[in-house]
Motif scaffolding. Structure first.
Motif, mmCIF file in Angstrom:
data_model
loop_
_atom_site.group_PDB
_atom_site.id
_atom_site.type_symbol
_atom_site.label_atom_id
_atom_site.label_comp_id
_atom_site.label_asym_id
_atom_site.label_seq_id
_atom_site.Cartn_x
_atom_site.Cartn_y
_atom_site.Cartn_z
ATOM 1 N N ARG A 160 -44.219 -111.094 -17.330
ATOM 2 C CA ARG A 160 -44.982 -112.145 -16.651
ATOM 3 C C ARG A 160 -44.589 -113.486 -17.247
ATOM 4 O O ARG A 160 -44.455 -113.612 -18.462
ATOM 5 C CB ARG A 160 -46.491 -111.953 -16.846
ATOM 6 C CG ARG A 160 -47.047 -110.636 -16.328
ATOM 7 C CD ARG A 160 -48.573 -110.648 -16.428
ATOM 8 N NE ARG A 160 -49.105 -111.733 -15.627
ATOM 9 C CZ ARG A 160 -49.962 -112.658 -16.070
ATOM 10 N NH1 ARG A 160 -50.407 -112.627 -17.300
ATOM 11 N NH2 ARG A 160 -50.379 -113.627 -15.256
ATOM 12 N N GLU A 161 -44.455 -114.475 -16.396
ATOM 13 C CA GLU A 161 -44.125 -115.797 -16.900
ATOM 14 C C GLU A 161 -45.409 -116.538 -17.262
ATOM 15 O O GLU A 161 -46.304 -116.696 -16.430
ATOM 16 C CB GLU A 161 -43.370 -116.587 -15.832
ATOM 17 C CG GLU A 161 -42.936 -117.942 -16.329
ATOM 18 C CD GLU A 161 -42.259 -118.730 -15.226
ATOM 19 O OE1 GLU A 161 -41.080 -119.023 -15.374
ATOM 20 O OE2 GLU A 161 -42.922 -119.030 -14.213
ATOM 21 N N LEU A 162 -45.481 -117.003 -18.499
ATOM 22 C CA LEU A 162 -46.639 -117.793 -18.941
ATOM 23 C C LEU A 162 -46.203 -119.250 -19.098
ATOM 24 O O LEU A 162 -45.027 -119.577 -18.965
ATOM 25 C CB LEU A 162 -47.178 -117.259 -20.269
ATOM 26 C CG LEU A 162 -47.385 -115.744 -20.375
ATOM 27 C CD1 LEU A 162 -47.993 -115.400 -21.727
ATOM 28 C CD2 LEU A 162 -48.262 -115.226 -19.256
ATOM 29 N N LYS A 167 -42.998 -115.367 -22.187
ATOM 30 C CA LYS A 167 -43.216 -114.264 -21.252
ATOM 31 C C LYS A 167 -44.077 -113.201 -21.921
ATOM 32 O O LYS A 167 -44.008 -113.013 -23.131
ATOM 33 C CB LYS A 167 -41.881 -113.651 -20.835
ATOM 34 C CG LYS A 167 -41.035 -114.636 -20.034
ATOM 35 C CD LYS A 167 -39.638 -114.121 -19.778
ATOM 36 C CE LYS A 167 -38.826 -115.226 -19.121
ATOM 37 N NZ LYS A 167 -37.540 -115.427 -19.799
#
Lengths: 258, 304
Positions: A160-162, A167
């Motif tokens: 998931r990209e934060l 990530k």
């Protein structure tokens, strides 16, 4: 294994948006439509998984909207989806995210998809709600904003990209739903032979009334351009003129020597 | 009126965006209670009850369990609004809470107008007012849209929050951001390329303009995703946040994630064909032109 990818057709975002007669959304006149950008990544990832799994898998592409959305479905079929589902709804813009998600969940429920792909949001509404809500309604595990996707042995592993480029690495078992972020992969361009092949693929037409069982939970009756906050200058004209004006501004602000 | 605020915690730290949620609650005149999956040494400065769940037990990312924790706090507080940041944590979790309660969610609120929620749409070029029809609703706030006046104050009453259950998504850890070979944060002048430059072959034209101005090359996300420019040059929420003296946006429409990364620049020049592009909202000068015609001519002139 049964796969589903949900796509939306949206106007080209470079369009000039005009308010429609009822004042609640854009006027459809003079707009060019394309597949929602995030959904192109969702389709590509679904097609890659379909290729990885071979003929043991079947990939359906679903879209809700008026007849024009068939063009977006056809593009997804030309990219490699096996079959299409068109939920016919001339007034999809009047539905709230809860209704849109409920429609998809209602269609998907008895089909028992193992894995569902969506874009992380649409470019026009941008609620980022549909994917997760579909998963909740179906009781599936879900994770949003994937920039990396792997599948093996009934398990999805993704990143998931934060914020700030960090990530988070997550893992979940099927059945599951993922929402796809820009940059997840490189969406392919349909080739001419695949466009021709796609013409023979089935597109199931489903009247929205058959799958709409929920009332809306929110409403919107307005659509308007933002109030311009800054006192910025707008320069228009021919290029030589604009360059002179810009150089003048850059000098005045001491960004270049006078 | 009561708002239940959902704080965020990452990599052992409380995130500052809780104060944006507090500012929003102030704006709508709501009392607040807060939920945090974190630790007792990192609580926000705020009033009201803080429902604290132990991050060692519930993990930094476990959406099913975090949802159950929030639902437990909702049943205690009976709030009118459940408020998240529109962040990678918030947009992932908020719809789960809304769906469980079958209540409205209003996403990415940018402004409160007469008690109504304004949201962006069409790539931030347009706005809508979205009204919940349910008694309770979930709201997510655009990053940076609300800010507190003055320093946050207060000490919350901490109440331990616990639920039973497992969860269906496993969190395996973080992967750090890629190392930066360019520190745009220190640059005084940045010239950034966006999708409007058309193709990878055109990037040197923008790089030449950057050089002529004595600045660094920046880029928007689509340009980096397409592989035209290295990620280390990316400006925006998932790249670098910059505030140079001069920022020149070339063919960048101005997605919110980009604007969040550069709008604090001292002086902003935007070159864009689309007069309505949202970059115009933050630009001091908007030049309506094809950047591939204007940039080379400007570079040429600057070199003289």
């Amino acid at each position: 294994m049964k796969l589903l990818v949900c796509i939306k057709q949206v106007p080209d975002m470079e369009s000039r948006f005009k308010v429609n007669e009822s004042g609640d959304w854009f006027s459809e006149a003079d707009l060019a439509y394309r597949m929602n950008e995030y959904d192109e990544y969702a389709v590509e990832q679904a097609v890659q998984l379909r290729e990885q799994l071979g003929d043991s898998a079947e990939l359906t592409v679903l879209s809700i909207g008026p007849d024009r959305v068939v063009e977006a479905i056809k593009k997804a079929l030309a990219m490699g989806c096996d079959r299409g589902a068109h939920i016919q709804d001339p007034a999809v813009h009047k539905k709230d995210p809860w209704q849109v998600a409920s429609i998809i969940a209602e269609y998907a429920r008895d089909k028992k998809y193992d894995l569902i792909f969506t874009g992380m949001q649409s470019q026009d509404r941008g609620s980022a709600q549909i994917g997760v809500t579909v998963a909740e309604l179906l009781g599936y595990a879900s994770a949003t904003t994937l920039v990396n996707f792997e599948y093996a042995d009934g398990t999805v592993k993704g990143k998931r990209e934060l914020e700030g480029g960090i990530k988070s690495v997550v893992r979940m078992k099927l059945p599951a739903l993922v929402t796809c972020q820009l940059g997840l992969n490189v969406p392919r361009y349909p080739t001419l032979p695949n466009i021709m092949k796609a013409k023979k693929k089935e597109i199931e037409a489903v009247p929205v009334g058959n799958v709409l069982k929920e009332d809306s939970l929110s409403a919107s009756n307005s659509f308007y351009p933002p109030v311009k906050s800054g006192g910025g200058v707008v320069l228009e004209g021919d290029v030589a003129d604009l360059v002179d004006k810009l150089v003048g501004i850059l000098k005045e602000k001491n960004f270049v020597a006078k | 009126m009561k708002a239940l605020l959902i704080a965020e915690y990452r990599d052992g730290k409380l995130l500052e965006n809780i104060y944006e949620l507090i500012a929003f609650a102030g704006k709508i005149g709501a009392d607040t209670a807060t939920v945090l999956v974190g630790d007792a040494a990192n609580v926000p400065r705020c009033s009201g009850t803080l429902y604290l769940a132990d991050v060692a037990k519930y993990s930094e990312y476990n959406p099913e369990l975090h949802k159950q924790l929030i639902l437990a706090a909702v049943s205690k507080e009976n709030p009118d609004y459940i408020v998240f940041s529109h962040s990678s944590y918030g947009w992932d979790l908020a719809p789960r809470v809304a769906a469980s309660l079958k209540i409205a969610q209003v996403s990415e609120v940018v402004k409160v107008i007469d008690g109504n929620f304004e949201v962006g749409c069409c790539n931030a070029k347009m706005r809508r007012i979205v009204k919940p029809s349910t008694a309770k609703s979930v709201v997510t706030l655009q990053a940076g849209a609300f800010s507190m006046e003055g320093e946050p104050q207060g000490t919350p009453t901490v109440v331990a929050l616990d639920v039973a259950g497992g969860g269906n998504v496993e969190f395996l850890g973080y992967e750090p951001a890629e190392a930066k070979d360019v520190d745009l944060g220190k640059a005084e002048i940045i010239v950034s390329a966006g999708r409007g430059v058309g193709k990878k072959d055109n990037i040197p034209v923008i790089a030449a303009l950057a050089k002529a101005l004595g600045g660094e090359l920046g880029a928007s996300r689509p340009v980096v995703d397409a592989g035209w420019v290295e990620h280390s040059h990316q400006v925006g929420t998932t790249g670098q946040t910059v505030s140079p003296k001069l920022y020149v946006a070339c063919g960048i429409s101005g997605a919110i994630q980009h604007l969040a990364g550069m709008k604090k620049s001292d002086f902003i020049i935007a070159i864009n064909k689309d007069k309505d592009a949202p970059i115009g909202e933050v630009a001091d000068v908007l030049v309506v032109a094809d950047v591939m015609q204007l940039a080379p001519a400007l570079t040429e002139k600057l070199r003289k």
